[in-house]
Design a protein around this motif. Structure first.
Motif, PDB file in Angstrom:
ATOM      1  N   PHE A  29       0.814  -1.212   0.000  1.00 42.46           N
ATOM      2  CA  PHE A  29       0.000   0.000   0.000  1.00 42.46           C
ATOM      3  C   PHE A  29       0.845   1.258   0.000  1.00 42.46           C
ATOM      4  O   PHE A  29       0.336   2.350   0.253  1.00 42.46           O
ATOM      5  N   SER A  30       2.117   1.135  -0.293  1.00 39.76           N
ATOM      6  CA  SER A  30       3.017   2.280  -0.168  1.00 39.76           C
ATOM      7  C   SER A  30       2.676   3.438  -1.087  1.00 39.76           C
ATOM      8  O   SER A  30       3.078   4.565  -0.828  1.00 39.76           O
ATOM      9  N   SER A  31       1.950   3.197  -2.166  1.00 38.45           N
ATOM     10  CA  SER A  31       1.592   4.285  -3.073  1.00 38.45           C
ATOM     11  C   SER A  31       0.150   4.758  -2.857  1.00 38.45           C
ATOM     12  O   SER A  31      -0.325   5.632  -3.584  1.00 38.45           O
ATOM     13  N   TYR A  32      -0.530   4.201  -1.869  1.00 37.32           N
ATOM     14  CA  TYR A  32      -1.926   4.516  -1.618  1.00 37.32           C
ATOM     15  C   TYR A  32      -2.088   5.505  -0.475  1.00 37.32           C
ATOM     16  O   TYR A  32      -1.362   5.439   0.530  1.00 37.32           O
ATOM     17  N   ALA A  33      -3.067   6.385  -0.577  1.00 37.09           N
ATOM     18  CA  ALA A  33      -3.497   7.131   0.597  1.00 37.09           C
ATOM     19  C   ALA A  33      -4.155   6.162   1.569  1.00 37.09           C
ATOM     20  O   ALA A  33      -4.795   5.190   1.168  1.00 37.09           O
ATOM     21  N   MET A  34      -3.983   6.439   2.851  1.00 38.27           N
ATOM     22  CA  MET A  34      -4.596   5.604   3.875  1.00 38.27           C
ATOM     23  C   MET A  34      -5.273   6.485   4.907  1.00 38.27           C
ATOM     24  O   MET A  34      -4.962   7.673   5.031  1.00 38.27           O
ATOM     25  N   ALA A  35      -6.209   5.894   5.630  1.00 39.21           N
ATOM     26  CA  ALA A  35      -7.003   6.701   6.552  1.00 39.21           C
ATOM     27  C   ALA A  35      -7.584   5.836   7.662  1.00 39.21           C
ATOM     28  O   ALA A  35      -7.618   4.602   7.562  1.00 39.21           O
ATOM     29  N   TRP A  36      -8.039   6.524   8.669  1.00 41.37           N
ATOM     30  CA  TRP A  36      -8.814   5.917   9.743  1.00 41.37           C
ATOM     31  C   TRP A  36     -10.219   6.525   9.713  1.00 41.37           C
ATOM     32  O   TRP A  36     -10.370   7.751   9.592  1.00 41.37           O
ATOM     33  N   PHE A  37     -11.200   5.665   9.846  1.00 40.33           N
ATOM     34  CA  PHE A  37     -12.584   6.069  10.000  1.00 40.33           C
ATOM     35  C   PHE A  37     -13.101   5.467  11.305  1.00 40.33           C
ATOM     36  O   PHE A  37     -12.512   4.539  11.848  1.00 40.33           O
ATOM     37  N   PHE A  47     -14.906  10.052   8.868  1.00 40.85           N
ATOM     38  CA  PHE A  47     -13.467  10.224   8.673  1.00 40.85           C
ATOM     39  C   PHE A  47     -12.835  10.728   9.966  1.00 40.85           C
ATOM     40  O   PHE A  47     -13.344  11.653  10.592  1.00 40.85           O
ATOM     41  N   VAL A  48     -11.724  10.122  10.345  1.00 44.34           N
ATOM     42  CA  VAL A  48     -10.984  10.546  11.532  1.00 44.34           C
ATOM     43  C   VAL A  48      -9.679  11.227  11.133  1.00 44.34           C
ATOM     44  O   VAL A  48      -9.382  12.335  11.572  1.00 44.34           O
ATOM     45  N   SER A  49      -8.921  10.535  10.287  1.00 46.06           N
ATOM     46  CA  SER A  49      -7.616  11.051   9.905  1.00 46.06           C
ATOM     47  C   SER A  49      -7.135  10.358   8.649  1.00 46.06           C
ATOM     48  O   SER A  49      -7.474   9.198   8.408  1.00 46.06           O
ATOM     49  N   GLY A  50      -6.337  11.056   7.849  1.00 46.85           N
ATOM     50  CA  GLY A  50      -5.788  10.477   6.638  1.00 46.85           C
ATOM     51  C   GLY A  50      -4.335  10.876   6.450  1.00 46.85           C
ATOM     52  O   GLY A  50      -3.878  11.876   7.011  1.00 46.85           O
ATOM     53  N   ILE A  51      -3.638  10.089   5.653  1.00 45.63           N
ATOM     54  CA  ILE A  51      -2.214  10.334   5.428  1.00 45.63           C
ATOM     55  C   ILE A  51      -1.872  10.026   3.982  1.00 45.63           C
ATOM     56  O   ILE A  51      -2.387   9.065   3.390  1.00 45.63           O
ATOM     57  N   SER A  52      -1.024  10.853   3.408  1.00 48.47           N
ATOM     58  CA  SER A  52      -0.630  10.649   2.020  1.00 48.47           C
ATOM     59  C   SER A  52       0.287   9.443   1.881  1.00 48.47           C
ATOM     60  O   SER A  52       0.782   8.901   2.869  1.00 48.47           O
ATOM     61  N   TRP A  53       0.554   9.063   0.654  1.00 43.80           N
ATOM     62  CA  TRP A  53       1.281   7.839   0.378  1.00 43.80           C
ATOM     63  C   TRP A  53       2.659   7.798   1.032  1.00 43.80           C
ATOM     64  O   TRP A  53       3.119   6.737   1.466  1.00 43.80           O
ATOM     65  N   CYS A  96      -9.363   0.976   9.540  1.00 43.20           N
ATOM     66  CA  CYS A  96      -8.348   1.508   8.652  1.00 43.20           C
ATOM     67  C   CYS A  96      -8.788   1.253   7.211  1.00 43.20           C
ATOM     68  O   CYS A  96      -9.549   0.317   6.938  1.00 43.20           O
ATOM     69  N   ALA A  97      -8.318   2.109   6.321  1.00 46.72           N
ATOM     70  CA  ALA A  97      -8.718   2.017   4.928  1.00 46.72           C
ATOM     71  C   ALA A  97      -7.591   2.482   4.020  1.00 46.72           C
ATOM     72  O   ALA A  97      -6.761   3.291   4.432  1.00 46.72           O
ATOM     73  N   ALA A  98      -7.600   1.974   2.812  1.00 44.89           N
ATOM     74  CA  ALA A  98      -6.612   2.378   1.809  1.00 44.89           C
ATOM     75  C   ALA A  98      -7.321   2.640   0.489  1.00 44.89           C
ATOM     76  O   ALA A  98      -8.289   1.951   0.147  1.00 44.89           O
ATOM     77  N   SER A  99      -6.824   3.638  -0.213  1.00 37.39           N
ATOM     78  CA  SER A  99      -7.433   4.011  -1.489  1.00 37.39           C
ATOM     79  C   SER A  99      -6.433   3.836  -2.616  1.00 37.39           C
ATOM     80  O   SER A  99      -5.379   4.471  -2.620  1.00 37.39           O
ATOM     81  N   SER A 100      -6.782   2.984  -3.577  1.00 38.06           N
ATOM     82  CA  SER A 100      -5.910   2.786  -4.726  1.00 38.06           C
ATOM     83  C   SER A 100      -6.054   3.909  -5.744  1.00 38.06           C
ATOM     84  O   SER A 100      -5.250   4.022  -6.665  1.00 38.06           O
ATOM     85  N   GLY A 101      -7.065   4.772  -5.547  1.00 39.51           N
ATOM     86  CA  GLY A 101      -7.344   5.803  -6.532  1.00 39.51           C
ATOM     87  C   GLY A 101      -6.678   7.142  -6.279  1.00 39.51           C
ATOM     88  O   GLY A 101      -6.744   8.039  -7.121  1.00 39.51           O
ATOM     89  N   THR A 102      -6.027   7.287  -5.143  1.00 39.82           N
ATOM     90  CA  THR A 102      -5.424   8.563  -4.813  1.00 39.82           C
ATOM     91  C   THR A 102      -4.239   8.387  -3.876  1.00 39.82           C
ATOM     92  O   THR A 102      -4.253   7.498  -3.026  1.00 39.82           O
ATOM     93  N   ALA A 103      -3.262   9.263  -4.050  1.00 38.39           N
ATOM     94  CA  ALA A 103      -2.103   9.246  -3.164  1.00 38.39           C
ATOM     95  C   ALA A 103      -2.295  10.197  -1.986  1.00 38.39           C
ATOM     96  O   ALA A 103      -1.547  10.132  -1.002  1.00 38.39           O
ATOM     97  N   GLU A 104      -3.313  11.064  -2.102  1.00 39.97           N
ATOM     98  CA  GLU A 104      -3.657  11.987  -1.029  1.00 39.97           C
ATOM     99  C   GLU A 104      -5.014  11.578  -0.453  1.00 39.97           C
ATOM    100  O   GLU A 104      -5.936  11.288  -1.203  1.00 39.97           O
ATOM    101  N   PRO A 105      -5.145  11.538   0.853  1.00 34.10           N
ATOM    102  CA  PRO A 105      -6.391  11.048   1.448  1.00 34.10           C
ATOM    103  C   PRO A 105      -7.559  11.993   1.219  1.00 34.10           C
ATOM    104  O   PRO A 105      -7.384  13.202   1.108  1.00 34.10           O
TER     105      PRO A 105
END
Length: 125
Positions: A29-37, A47-53, A96-105
């Motif tokens: 998941f190193s190229s994915y934005a990730m987040a906590w909900f 949404f709680v918090s997100g972090i860029s790739w 926790c969640a990861a998005s393959s569509g964006t590098a920024e949460p």
């Protein structure tokens, strides 16, 4: 098959701290934005918090800003959430969640395509 597993939830008194981890496997998941909900009973998933790739950019909901810290270790394929000064209203299942569509949460859960099973956080007053 990608798998994300949260850990670290539990019961804590108000004012206390907890640290959540989300270990991913089956995919990098190193190229994915990730987040906590989080989702409280009878409420929507928020949404709680997100972090860029690369961890350079972090975002927080107003309700947790200054109390929670998100971080990631791409070498370990792991996402973290350090929670401090916890309040009873922080009680929820945390995902926790990861998005393959964006590098920024982004703050919308529909934009995330990988999810953990959730971990319960309960803050007593």
């Amino acid at each position: 098959q990608a798998l994300m597993v949260e850990s670290g939830g539990g019961l804590v008194q108000a004012g206390g701290s907890l640290s959540l981890s989300c270990a991913a496997s089956g995919r990098t998941f190193s190229s994915y934005a990730m987040a906590w909900f989080r989702q409280a009973p009878g409420s929507e998933r928020d949404f709680v918090s997100g972090i860029s790739w690369n961890g350079a950019n972090t975002y927080y909901a107003e309700s947790v800003k200054g109390r929670f810290t998100i971080s990631r270790d791409n070498a370990k394929n792991t996402l973290y959430l350090q929670m401090g000064r916890l309040k009873p209203e922080d009680t929820a299942v945390y995902y926790c969640a990861a998005s393959s569509g964006t590098a920024e949460p982004v703050p919308k859960d529909v934009d995330y395509d990988y999810w953990g099973q959730g971990t319960q956080v309960t803050v007593s007053s």
